[in-house]
Motif scaffolding. Sequence first.
Motif, short mmCIF file in Angstrom:
data_model
loop_
_atom_site.label_atom_id
_atom_site.label_comp_id
_atom_site.label_asym_id
_atom_site.label_seq_id
_atom_site.Cartn_x
_atom_site.Cartn_y
_atom_site.Cartn_z
N PHE A 120 61.99 60.72 -49.94
CA PHE A 120 61.05 60.81 -48.40
C PHE A 120 61.56 61.89 -48.19
O PHE A 120 62.36 61.12 -47.35
N ALA A 121 62.11 62.91 -47.56
CA ALA A 121 62.95 63.56 -46.10
C ALA A 121 62.69 64.39 -45.39
O ALA A 121 62.68 65.40 -45.42
N LEU A 122 61.47 63.28 -44.71
CA LEU A 122 60.50 63.23 -44.07
C LEU A 122 61.00 62.67 -42.84
O LEU A 122 61.33 61.83 -42.79
N PRO A 123 60.12 63.20 -41.48
CA PRO A 123 60.62 61.99 -40.21
C PRO A 123 60.14 61.23 -40.41
O PRO A 123 58.74 60.85 -41.45
N PRO A 124 59.46 60.30 -39.40
CA PRO A 124 59.37 58.41 -39.72
C PRO A 124 58.00 58.09 -39.61
O PRO A 124 56.94 57.50 -40.64
N LEU A 125 57.38 59.08 -39.46
CA LEU A 125 56.05 58.86 -39.23
C LEU A 125 55.51 59.22 -40.30
O LEU A 125 54.28 59.43 -40.78
N VAL A 126 55.68 60.73 -40.73
CA VAL A 126 55.31 61.71 -42.06
C VAL A 126 54.98 60.99 -43.14
O VAL A 126 54.65 60.20 -44.02
N THR A 127 57.04 59.66 -43.01
CA THR A 127 57.00 58.92 -44.33
C THR A 127 55.82 58.10 -43.93
O THR A 127 56.02 57.16 -45.97
N ALA A 128 55.57 56.99 -43.24
CA ALA A 128 54.67 55.96 -43.19
C ALA A 128 54.09 56.34 -43.89
O ALA A 128 53.02 55.58 -44.39
N ARG A 129 52.79 57.37 -43.35
CA ARG A 129 51.56 58.10 -44.20
C ARG A 129 51.47 58.72 -45.57
O ARG A 129 50.58 58.02 -46.03
N LEU A 147 64.77 56.15 -48.84
CA LEU A 147 64.27 56.67 -47.44
C LEU A 147 64.87 56.88 -46.79
O LEU A 147 66.54 56.39 -46.04
N GLU A 148 65.11 57.99 -45.71
CA GLU A 148 66.12 58.99 -44.94
C GLU A 148 66.27 57.74 -43.57
O GLU A 148 64.87 57.29 -43.44
N HIS A 175 65.46 52.26 -52.14
CA HIS A 175 66.77 53.18 -51.37
C HIS A 175 66.82 53.24 -49.71
O HIS A 175 66.82 54.21 -49.59
N ARG A 176 67.33 52.27 -48.71
CA ARG A 176 67.31 52.59 -47.44
C ARG A 176 68.81 53.49 -47.52
O ARG A 176 69.52 52.56 -47.59
N ILE A 177 68.37 54.68 -47.08
CA ILE A 177 69.13 55.89 -47.62
C ILE A 177 70.57 55.60 -46.13
O ILE A 177 69.81 55.79 -45.00
N ASP A 178 71.84 55.22 -45.63
CA ASP A 178 72.61 55.32 -45.12
C ASP A 178 74.21 56.00 -45.41
O ASP A 178 74.77 54.83 -45.96
N HIS A 179 74.03 57.13 -45.33
CA HIS A 179 74.86 57.70 -46.12
C HIS A 179 76.34 57.13 -45.51
O HIS A 179 77.56 57.22 -46.32
N PHE A 180 76.99 56.23 -45.01
CA PHE A 180 77.78 55.34 -44.28
C PHE A 180 77.82 55.42 -45.74
O PHE A 180 80.06 55.10 -45.60
N LEU A 181 77.13 54.29 -45.85
CA LEU A 181 77.80 53.38 -47.33
C LEU A 181 77.92 53.89 -48.04
O LEU A 181 78.73 53.24 -49.63
N GLY A 182 77.96 55.28 -48.84
CA GLY A 182 78.81 55.68 -49.68
C GLY A 182 80.00 56.53 -49.47
O GLY A 182 80.46 57.01 -49.93
N LYS A 183 80.52 56.19 -48.20
CA LYS A 183 81.86 56.87 -47.62
C LYS A 183 82.46 56.06 -48.12
O LYS A 183 82.77 55.45 -47.82
N SER A 184 83.57 57.06 -48.75
CA SER A 184 84.95 56.19 -49.53
C SER A 184 84.85 55.74 -48.40
O SER A 184 86.32 54.33 -48.38
N THR A 185 85.47 55.91 -47.26
CA THR A 185 86.62 55.83 -45.70
C THR A 185 85.65 53.84 -46.21
O THR A 185 86.69 53.18 -46.05
N VAL A 186 84.17 54.26 -45.72
CA VAL A 186 83.96 53.23 -45.00
C VAL A 186 84.01 52.07 -46.84
O VAL A 186 84.23 50.80 -45.67
N LEU A 187 83.47 52.12 -48.02
CA LEU A 187 84.12 51.31 -48.77
C LEU A 187 85.22 50.62 -48.91
O LEU A 187 85.49 49.27 -50.02
N ASN A 188 86.06 51.77 -48.39
CA ASN A 188 87.58 50.94 -48.33
C ASN A 188 87.80 49.70 -47.61
O ASN A 188 88.60 49.10 -48.09
N LEU A 189 86.51 49.57 -46.19
CA LEU A 189 86.76 48.74 -46.25
C LEU A 189 87.35 46.64 -46.95
O LEU A 189 87.54 46.39 -46.29
N LEU A 190 86.03 47.01 -47.98
CA LEU A 190 86.15 46.10 -48.71
C LEU A 190 87.16 45.55 -49.61
O LEU A 190 87.67 44.39 -50.22
N GLY A 191 88.12 46.69 -49.38
CA GLY A 191 89.78 46.40 -50.51
C GLY A 191 90.06 45.73 -49.76
O GLY A 191 90.77 44.94 -49.66
N LEU A 192 90.14 47.03 -48.36
CA LEU A 192 91.24 46.70 -47.21
C LEU A 192 90.59 45.14 -46.94
O LEU A 192 92.26 43.97 -46.86
#
Length: 478
Positions: A120-129, A147-148, A175-192
């Motif tokens: 759903f690459a749509l604005p929130p209200l259109v996604t809901a409809r 969903l974005e 899959h509610r997307i938050d692309h920051f969760l796919g950033k390698s830097t953010v994922l590196n928090l886990l290892g660190l």
Amino acid sequence: MTTPESSAPAEPATATGVRQTLLVLGASGDLTGRLLLPGLGRLLATGAVPGLRLIGSGMDGWDDERWRRRVADSFGAVGAVGPAESEVIRETRYVPADVTREEDLRSLLGCCTGPLVIFFALPPLVTARSAAALARIGVPPGTRLMLEKPFGVDRISARSLNELLAILVPENQVHRIDHFLGKSTVLNLLGLRFANRIFEPVLNSAHVACVDIVFDETLGLEGRAGYYDGAGALVDMVQSHLLQVLALLAMDPPPSLLAEELRGRKAQVLRATRLWRDDPTVASRRARYTAGEINGRRLPNYTDEPGVDPRRNTETLAELAVTVDNWRWAGVPFRLRSGKAVDAVRKEAIITFKQPTRVPDGLTGYERPDRLRIGFGPDRLGLDLNINGPGNPFELEQVNLTADFGPGDLPAYGEVLRGAFEGDPTLSVRADVAEECWRVVEPVLAAWKTGAVPLQEYRAGSAGPADSLIGPVPDSPQ
Ligand SMILES: O=C1O[C@H](COP(=O)(O)O)[C@@H](O)[C@H](O)[C@H]1O
């Protein structure tokens, strides 16, 4: 076609060799061109989704040819020009549809074969409809939904959307997307955090003075008024991405990285997160840029940007101070900030430690506490330490140990897409987490609406409003 209740678990094609279909609703929109297609191109280039079928849909008068050109341009721009990508471009189709109408959705689903991912690459209200219409007709078994953000426009709409999605498919297929969760830097928090002995024992209120999570950009609106002017910096960045980063930074160690373990830990820490002093006038700042210059580039007043409605009072910089009210963190301020069109790019989490219990007499020059910095682009880790510098051995000096580590194999969008194709929701935002993030910012949005927190102005190319909650961001190695 099944009724939603009978939806079977996701069956990822990568495991079975079956060809999957990605159906993009809102295919002509900015998001599809700017983020989704480049991420998809890079993912295809790894060979992770063999035989993918791609279908674009929307109601803007596009045809196969125009859509194919967009896909080819987006893939080409990221160097995704291999055989897998060419095959997708050759085969892709554009199906005009009003994605909020049952008849249109029924015929769209009829064009899809194999395991299906609906984006759903749509604005929130259109996604809901659109989700409501889909809930009435059902989707094929195993369908995964992407969903974005923003997920809803407030907590109540997020909950209603969650309820609709729950009718359609099981939670682990959303899959509610938050692309920051796919950033390698953010994922590196886990290892660190969890693969080193030295940090975890000091990440708590006994040792940490404050945590700043900053994502400042020199870019302005960049022609995105259609979306951004309705969202603003708080919803665009803080309610979504920065609270996810906070969750990963502050959560307790999960026993494993299985989706439910990791997402459960994040939910737990977000449930404990509240506004600092429970007072939005103390815990938030908002501001928007006026005309100025950044690196030789002239920016107009935000309110003069094409498509902006000045009556909306949209902020382009937001700050939020919260506390994580649990045993580990009680009393430690977490300050989140994101601004557009400021003087310098600052994308990092800074953990500032408390001062040493006592610096011995005779050791002079102690000025600043030690800090751990985690950069979110470029990928960088920094440790500011006080040591005896060169020259006088009893005079302290702060040095910065910096480690650069390369980016991950995939851009963030590619990473979250991979999760959906593999049927793995680890990097997606769980329903309750999406609602918690709205709960945290709800009092701020309400206070901003009444004007209790004034909308300040800052010149484009300046450091932002003078009475920032964070104060001058300390020298950064970035
Ligand atoms: O989601 C968004 O993120 C970008 C910043 O993320 P990046 O991966 O492009 O660095 C932000 O500029 C944009 O406003 C926001 O919608």
